[in-house]
Design a protein around this motif. Structure first.
Motif, PDB file in Angstrom:
ATOM      1  N   ARG A 112       0.815  -1.215   0.000  1.00 43.35           N
ATOM      2  CA  ARG A 112       0.000   0.000   0.000  1.00 43.35           C
ATOM      3  C   ARG A 112       0.850   1.267   0.000  1.00 43.35           C
ATOM      4  NH1 ARG A 112      -5.463  -0.233   1.104  1.00 43.35           N
ATOM      5  NH2 ARG A 112      -6.258  -2.218   1.908  1.00 43.35           N
ATOM      6  N   ARG A 120      -4.465  -2.958   8.999  1.00 45.88           N
ATOM      7  CA  ARG A 120      -3.871  -2.965   7.664  1.00 45.88           C
ATOM      8  C   ARG A 120      -4.704  -2.212   6.633  1.00 45.88           C
ATOM      9  NH1 ARG A 120       0.853  -3.068   8.276  1.00 45.88           N
ATOM     10  NH2 ARG A 120       1.117  -3.522   6.062  1.00 45.88           N
ATOM     11  N   LYS A 121      -5.877  -1.705   7.008  1.00 46.42           N
ATOM     12  CA  LYS A 121      -6.696  -0.928   6.087  1.00 46.42           C
ATOM     13  C   LYS A 121      -6.599   0.551   6.460  1.00 46.42           C
ATOM     14  CE  LYS A 121     -10.006  -4.621   5.080  1.00 46.42           C
ATOM     15  NZ  LYS A 121     -11.424  -5.038   5.073  1.00 46.42           N
TER      16      LYS A 121
END
Length: 458
Positions: A101, A201-202
């Motif tokens: 990301r 993790r988002k």
């Protein structure tokens, strides 16, 4: 050649491995709350790995927020995984859960032919001629900044050197002084690096991952604005050279490829070097006899070449280089290196299935007494030719190894030598009486208290 390759042609369909697939490998049982296990590891990674190794041996299964995998310890494991002779291990799939990301398509997140082509293209920026040009900019920036550090009051070394390495990265990598943008750039990169190990993790609102993603957006926008200004130009900074670098088919990198590489290279250049110089200053502070030996070497180079370190004199700073290597051994800037197995393999009698996350651990290997007698002791002479002769080649891996060996390692050596040349020429490193630093090891090692230090004039 640089022909797009479909993922399925390189990476087989890999489902996450289960506990049952790794039940034959020694290791802890499934955790009721794997997030809690992850947090415990992040609080004390060195102690956790040492305990697991003492309990289960040099091959053990592990569980974290990314699922089940295995850790392989020791130089032989490093060689198997990092040299990767049989192309069993994917760096891209190893790092993707952590970095995709934030630093997608950086050089470390590429494999095999794609990695080879991009590495060769980027290497133009690290050839001898541009490296010589970079040294002038590094020297000017270091001289200016060190001159402004206090001589009669303590300071926190880690944030000070972080600001300096960011400024140097801006000058060498981008060819511009940041000025008032420096704080925003620093925050963007710090948020990106911290997000790499965030538990959530988002990019949900108010999370570290959200701040990291916003940091990437900020830096990507900056690079995108600058790329058109650099096309077709000649300059000594790394950004301009990468913008105009051609692959072996004469193709320029696309704007997005430049953005992805610059985000990754800027992070790698200033965060890892910040960590390494901090640990070197710390060990010289608690080992004043070594500080004096390095100062004598620096004084000798100054006597022969003057107050500015010329490129041809870098090789004369042998003790400085050995001390830097020893600091990298004791506090490796990348303590753990992840990969993912593309097919089944065997190590030390254990069959490891395809799809397994596979980690090697420089932090552990660098402290193994069978390779490093009295491993806690700071001793740069471990890196003399004689002392290194019979040591396993993969017992020291702060820059990785194999095809993914750090592209900028010679830049790191040059920057470290330039900094120590100036610091030891002008200042003494003095730590508080009886002080011992405690390093937070992930995502990149840093002292928990910022490393209080005094730098009086000699």
């Amino acid at each position: 050649m640089n022909v797009p390759v479909r993922a399925e042609e390189v990476y087989p369909a890999l489902a996450p491995v289960t506990f049952a697939q790794l039940a034959h490998v020694p290791g802890p049982p499934p955790a009721r709350f794997r997030t809690l296990r992850t947090l415990q590891f992040l609080r004390d990674p060195r102690g956790t790995v040492n305990r697991l190794a003492a309990t289960y041996g040099p091959v053990f299964r592990r569980q974290d927020n990314f699922g089940w995998g295995v850790t392989l310890l020791g130089p032989e494991a490093n060689e198997l995984v990092l040299f990767n002779k049989d192309r069993i291990f994917s760096s891209k799939l190893g790092w993707n859960p952590v970095l995709e990301r934030l630093f997608p398509n950086g050089l470390m997140l590429m494999d095999f032919e794609e990695h080879r082509v991009h590495r060769k293209t980027l290497s133009v920026a690290f050839k001898p001629a541009p490296m010589k040009a970079y040294l002038g900019g590094l020297t000017e920036g270091i001289d200016r900044t060190v001159a402004g550090w206090p001589t009669d009051a303590p300071m926190k070394f880690y944030p000070a050197i972080k600001d300096l390495t960011l400024d140097l990265a801006a000058g060498c990598f981008l060819g511009v002084p940041w000025g008032p943008e420096a704080r925003e750039i620093n925050r963007a990169f710090m948020d990106m690096v911290l997000a790499a190990v965030a538990v959530v993790r988002k990019p949900l609102p108010f999370t570290q991952m959200r701040r990291g993603v916003k940091g990437r957006e900020y830096m990507s926008a900056y690079f995108a604005r600058e790329i058109p200004k650099r096309r077709g130009r000649t300059a000594d900074d790394i950004f301009t050279q990468i913008v105009n670098a051609e692959d072996e088919n004469g193709r320029l990198l696309s704007d997005q490829e430049v953005i992805d590489h610059m985000n990754f290279l800027m992070m790698a250049a200033h965060d890892t070097l910040t960590s390494s110089l901090t640990s070197l200053v710390y060990f010289l502070g608690i080992n004043p006899e070594w500080q004096e030996r390095l100062r004598e070497e620096v004084d000798g180079v100054r006597a022969r070449h003057g107050e500015r370190l010329p490129h041809e004199a870098l090789g004369e700073l042998e003790l400085v280089e050995m001390a830097f290597k020893e600091a990298l051994r004791l506090v490796p800037p990348v303590p753990m290196i992840p990969r993912r197995a593309l097919r089944d393999f065997e190590f030390m009698g254990y069959r490891i299935p395809a799809g397994s996350g596979v980690g090697v651990n420089p932090m552990y290997t660098h402290m193994m007494p069978e390779h490093w007698p009295d491993p806690e002791r700071f001793d740069p002479l471990r890196f003399t030719t004689q002392m290194s002769a019979n040591r396993h080649k993969y017992a020291w891996v702060p820059f990785g190894g194999g095809a993914h060996m750090c592209l900028g390692l010679h830049f790191a050596y040059m920057q470290a030598k330039a900094f120590m040349f100036r610091l030891l020429s002008d200042r003494r490193i003095v730590l508080p009486q009886g002080y011992r630093a405690e390093f937070r090891m992930v995502p990149i090692p840093r002292p928990k208290d910022g490393l209080p230090v005094s730098l009086p004039r000699r």
